[in-house]
Enzyme design. Structure first.
Site, PDB file in Angstrom:
ATOM      1  N   ASP A  94      -8.057  -4.969  -0.394  1.00  0.00           N
ATOM      2  CA  ASP A  94      -8.531  -5.788  -1.524  1.00  0.00           C
ATOM      3  C   ASP A  94      -8.217  -7.267  -1.377  1.00  0.00           C
ATOM      4  O   ASP A  94      -8.685  -8.075  -2.181  1.00  0.00           O
ATOM      5  CB  ASP A  94      -7.895  -5.266  -2.818  1.00  0.00           C
ATOM      6  CG  ASP A  94      -8.426  -3.878  -3.165  1.00  0.00           C
ATOM      7  OD1 ASP A  94      -7.618  -2.952  -3.317  1.00  0.00           O
ATOM      8  OD2 ASP A  94      -9.659  -3.742  -3.229  1.00  0.00           O
ATOM      9  N   HIS A 128       0.857  -1.189   0.000  1.00  0.00           N
ATOM     10  CA  HIS A 128       0.000   0.000   0.000  1.00  0.00           C
ATOM     11  C   HIS A 128       0.889   1.234   0.000  1.00  0.00           C
ATOM     12  O   HIS A 128       1.949   1.247   0.594  1.00  0.00           O
ATOM     13  CB  HIS A 128      -0.882   0.020   1.266  1.00  0.00           C
ATOM     14  CG  HIS A 128      -2.039   0.942   1.140  1.00  0.00           C
ATOM     15  ND1 HIS A 128      -1.953   2.284   1.393  1.00  0.00           N
ATOM     16  CD2 HIS A 128      -3.315   0.712   0.750  1.00  0.00           C
ATOM     17  CE1 HIS A 128      -3.119   2.844   1.192  1.00  0.00           C
ATOM     18  NE2 HIS A 128      -3.973   1.925   0.797  1.00  0.00           N
TER      19      HIS A 128
HETATM   20  C1  SDX Z   1      -6.063   0.311  -3.035  1.00  0.00           C
HETATM   21  O1  SDX Z   1      -4.124   4.685  -1.933  1.00  0.00           O
HETATM   22  C2  SDX Z   1      -5.140   4.118  -1.386  1.00  0.00           C
HETATM   23  O2  SDX Z   1      -5.573   4.472  -0.291  1.00  0.00           O
HETATM   24  C3  SDX Z   1      -5.760   2.975  -2.196  1.00  0.00           C
HETATM   25  C4  SDX Z   1      -6.809   2.141  -1.478  1.00  0.00           C
HETATM   26  C5  SDX Z   1      -8.069   2.936  -1.220  1.00  0.00           C
HETATM   27  O3  SDX Z   1      -8.825   2.557  -0.297  1.00  0.00           O
HETATM   28  O4  SDX Z   1      -8.363   3.852  -2.051  1.00  0.00           O
HETATM   29  O5  SDX Z   1      -6.308   1.666  -0.237  1.00  0.00           O
HETATM   30  C6  SDX Z   1      -7.227   0.938  -2.331  1.00  0.00           C
HETATM   31  O6  SDX Z   1      -5.775   0.668  -4.145  1.00  0.00           O
HETATM   32  C7  SDX Z   1      -5.234  -0.713  -2.283  1.00  0.00           C
HETATM   33  C8  SDX Z   1      -4.004  -1.212  -3.115  1.00  0.00           C
HETATM   34  C9  SDX Z   1      -4.497  -2.306  -4.082  1.00  0.00           C
HETATM   35  N1  SDX Z   1      -3.436  -2.652  -5.035  1.00  0.00           N
HETATM   36  C10 SDX Z   1      -2.828  -3.877  -4.993  1.00  0.00           C
HETATM   37  O7  SDX Z   1      -3.055  -4.726  -4.136  1.00  0.00           O
HETATM   38  C11 SDX Z   1      -1.838  -4.134  -6.121  1.00  0.00           C
HETATM   39  C12 SDX Z   1      -0.548  -4.734  -5.565  1.00  0.00           C
HETATM   40  N2  SDX Z   1       0.133  -3.681  -4.790  1.00  0.00           N
HETATM   41  C13 SDX Z   1       1.167  -2.927  -5.475  1.00  0.00           C
HETATM   42  O8  SDX Z   1       0.957  -2.729  -6.818  1.00  0.00           O
HETATM   43  C14 SDX Z   1       1.679  -1.726  -4.667  1.00  0.00           C
HETATM   44  O9  SDX Z   1       1.908  -2.171  -3.391  1.00  0.00           O
HETATM   45  C15 SDX Z   1       0.849  -0.470  -4.615  1.00  0.00           C
HETATM   46  C16 SDX Z   1       0.497   0.041  -5.980  1.00  0.00           C
HETATM   47  C17 SDX Z   1      -0.392  -0.671  -3.825  1.00  0.00           C
HETATM   48  C18 SDX Z   1       1.701   0.601  -3.908  1.00  0.00           C
HETATM   49  O10 SDX Z   1       2.773   0.858  -4.719  1.00  0.00           O
HETATM   50  P1  SDX Z   1       3.881   1.956  -4.313  1.00  0.00           P
HETATM   51  O11 SDX Z   1       3.510   2.673  -3.066  1.00  0.00           O
HETATM   52  O12 SDX Z   1       4.155   2.764  -5.528  1.00  0.00           O
HETATM   53  O13 SDX Z   1       5.091   1.062  -3.891  1.00  0.00           O
HETATM   54  P2  SDX Z   1       6.230   0.652  -4.878  1.00  0.00           P
HETATM   55  O14 SDX Z   1       5.612   0.192  -6.164  1.00  0.00           O
HETATM   56  O15 SDX Z   1       7.234   1.747  -4.910  1.00  0.00           O
HETATM   57  O16 SDX Z   1       6.821  -0.647  -4.146  1.00  0.00           O
HETATM   58  C19 SDX Z   1       7.881  -0.525  -3.168  1.00  0.00           C
HETATM   59  C20 SDX Z   1       8.622  -1.859  -3.253  1.00  0.00           C
HETATM   60  C21 SDX Z   1       9.090  -2.193  -4.671  1.00  0.00           C
HETATM   61  O17 SDX Z   1      10.204  -3.069  -4.570  1.00  0.00           O
HETATM   62  P3  SDX Z   1      11.714  -2.375  -4.642  1.00  0.00           P
HETATM   63  O18 SDX Z   1      11.755  -1.563  -5.915  1.00  0.00           O
HETATM   64  O19 SDX Z   1      11.833  -1.547  -3.378  1.00  0.00           O
HETATM   65  O20 SDX Z   1      12.647  -3.575  -4.663  1.00  0.00           O
HETATM   66  O21 SDX Z   1       7.730  -2.935  -2.894  1.00  0.00           O
HETATM   67  C22 SDX Z   1       7.536  -3.791  -4.017  1.00  0.00           C
HETATM   68  C23 SDX Z   1       7.955  -3.017  -5.223  1.00  0.00           C
HETATM   69  O22 SDX Z   1       8.371  -3.888  -6.276  1.00  0.00           O
HETATM   70  N3  SDX Z   1       6.110  -4.127  -4.037  1.00  0.00           N
HETATM   71  C24 SDX Z   1       5.638  -5.351  -4.293  1.00  0.00           C
HETATM   72  C25 SDX Z   1       4.247  -5.235  -4.143  1.00  0.00           C
HETATM   73  N4  SDX Z   1       3.938  -3.970  -3.802  1.00  0.00           N
HETATM   74  C26 SDX Z   1       5.088  -3.291  -3.740  1.00  0.00           C
HETATM   75  N5  SDX Z   1       6.251  -6.500  -4.646  1.00  0.00           N
HETATM   76  C27 SDX Z   1       5.428  -7.572  -4.858  1.00  0.00           C
HETATM   77  N6  SDX Z   1       4.104  -7.553  -4.708  1.00  0.00           N
HETATM   78  C28 SDX Z   1       3.475  -6.403  -4.356  1.00  0.00           C
HETATM   79  N7  SDX Z   1       2.149  -6.361  -4.235  1.00  0.00           N
END
Ligand code: SDX
Length: 428
Positions: A364, A307
């Site tokens: 989710d 998140h």
């Molecule tokens: C919602 O913002 C809100 O409040 C949204 C929400 C709401 O109520 O409106 O809460 C609803 O959208 C919840 C989120 C649902 N999305 C998912 O479940 C999709 C999977 N999650 C990711 O795509 C991700 O965690 C995000 C998009 C939610 C957040 O992404 P960020 O904050 O941009 O984090 P990032 O992409 O910079 O990740 C940081 C690190 C990275 O690795 P490094 O580059 O540091 O090595 O964490 C890793 C990412 O690759 N990472 C994951 C991951 N999420 C982050 N690796 C594997 N699986 C994941 N799900």
């Protein structure tokens, strides 16, 4: 703490005021940055460190896993209040008295009819169309049938637009579902509660009496409350910035629905179920998918994990996980998918890759398991999220308009070609 922040650029110091919130959050007000530094701006891809506004609607603390709507904890609201009261709280700032709530519901019912010509637009979609695309289109189309709801400046006109949308969107959800199922489109029963009527519009069958199941009513009411607002997330920021151009409420919400559709945002609840089904089809090999999620060369992410703000358990996920167990038990559903989800969660919470990055289950991760147990098709999950988030989008849009906030227009740092001379085609 001082009241200002100082930035030094080429030996010159610039002071900017600090803004402090009621929960002791602190921000540097850089609204005079460009004018006082002869053009210097900030840049922050994804706005991870940038506040777009001050707001009095929702507070969340990602480190502590706290979520409150207008000061009330999400745990209390999910337990003690119903969705329509939460909608009133988010939009108007206070929990309603009984008479206020009754009037709010009556005003919504009075505006819940949808012009029959909307069905002609719905008919034009193929059965394979994704419900989120249909909902975004129909919500925007409502503008054409409610011309007085476009340019609303007074609180009175805004209220009329608000109750129209709260009345019509559940109808559009139910019609979208039933159209794909080849069922007649109806309005349910206005003598029912808001959530009860949504369920009846969705699930009633021709020539048979619809019998309410209190387990479904309670589960959906709780899920809608948990999704109702979440401060400046992607879709809410979209609603605010579209609304800041004074596009009407319906157009702004239509844009929010489109933003929510993305699998990184609200679309994740559908993506989680599809991922869990893939894992089930793959013999329950959770370790293979954990490896994929950690492989930088693999675009696969563990959907429902991580998140932007929560670096602790999403408090909503905790409530939904508990509700999933209860709902499946009460419905007598034994869904192996839930066991796969719990196994995946356990592995992720023990895996250094996820622990180091503070990746926890989000809202989710478990919600789709309940929707599926309720008989809701997977491609409708994000539409359920949208109807839940509707009061939050409305509240945030209304706050932005009542505060007369300026049109949203970010700057950029240009990195393209500098000026160059035209070259005729014969010389290229
Ligand atoms: C919602 O913002 C809100 O409040 C949204 C929400 C709401 O109520 O409106 O809460 C609803 O959208 C919840 C989120 C649902 N999305 C998912 O479940 C999709 C999977 N999650 C990711 O795509 C991700 O965690 C995000 C998009 C939610 C957040 O992404 P960020 O904050 O941009 O984090 P990032 O992409 O910079 O990740 C940081 C690190 C990275 O690795 P490094 O580059 O540091 O090595 O964490 C890793 C990412 O690759 N990472 C994951 C991951 N999420 C982050 N690796 C594997 N699986 C994941 N799900």
């Amino acid at each position: 703490m001082a009241n200002t922040a100082t930035i030094e650029i080429d030996g010159k110091r610039f002071e900017f005021p600090l803004v402090k919130g009621s929960e002791n959050e602190v921000a540097i007000d850089i609204s005079k940055l460009r004018s006082s530094t002869n053009g210097i701006i900030t840049i922050d891809p994804g706005f991870k460190n940038t506040g777009s506004c001050e707001s009095a609607i929702t507070f969340l603390d990602g480190e502590k896993g706290i979520l409150r709507y207008r000061g009330y904890s999400i745990e209390t609201l999910a337990e003690k209040v119903d969705f329509l009261e939460v909608a009133y709280l988010l939009i108007f700032g206070e929990l309603p008295t009984k008479s206020q709530n009754d009037k709010f519901h009556a005003d919504i019912i009075a505006e819940s009819h949808v012009d029959e010509d909307i069905k002609k637009i719905l008919d034009a979609f193929p059965k394979t169309a994704h419900p989120m695309g249909i909902m975004s289109s129909l919500t925007s189309a409502l503008t054409a049938f409610n011309a007085t709801s476009v340019n609303v400046d007074s609180e009175e006109d805004m209220y009329k637009s608000v109750v129209k949308l709260l009345g019509k969107l559940p109808v559009l959800l139910a019609w979208t579902l039933r159209k794909k199922q080849g069922l007649p489109l109806d309005y349910g029963d206005n003598s029912l509660g808001y959530v009860e009527n949504l369920l009846k519009m969705m699930f009633s069958k021709p020539n048979s009496e619809y019998v309410q199941d209190q387990v479904l009513v309670d589960a959906l009411d709780k899920l809608l409350i948990l999704h109702a607002d979440h401060e400046q997330n992607c879709s809410t920021s979209t609603v605010r910035i579209v609304g800041s151009s004074h596009a009407g409420l319906f157009a702004s919400i239509s844009a929010g629905i489109s933003a929510l559709w993305g699998p990184l945002h609200g679309g994740a609840n559908q993506a989680v179920l599809e991922m869990l089904e893939d894992i089930q089809a793959d013999g329950g090999d959770t370790k293979k998918y954990m490896a994929k999620a950690k492989d930088k060369n693999d675009p696969f992410r563990l959907m429902g994990f991580g998140h932007r703000v929560y670096k602790n358990f999403d408090p909503r996920a905790k409530i939904i996980k508990k509700a999933a167990d209860q709902v499946l038990h009460d419905l007598g559903v034994n869904d192996p998918i839930l066991e796969i989800a719990k196994a995946l969660e356990k592995e992720a919470l023990e895996d250094p890759y996820f622990v180091d990055r503070k990746l926890y289950p989000n809202v989710d991760f478990y919600s789709g398991i309940i929707y599926r147990a309720m008989g809701i098709p997977t491609d409708m999950f994000t539409v359920m999220f949208a109807v839940g988030r509707l009061p939050g989008w409305i509240a945030q849009w209304r706050e932005m308009r009542l505060r007369k906030e300026p049109i949203g227009r970010p700057r950029q740092v240009y990195t393209g070609e500098t000026e160059r001379n035209y070259v005729p085609v014969e010389e290229r």
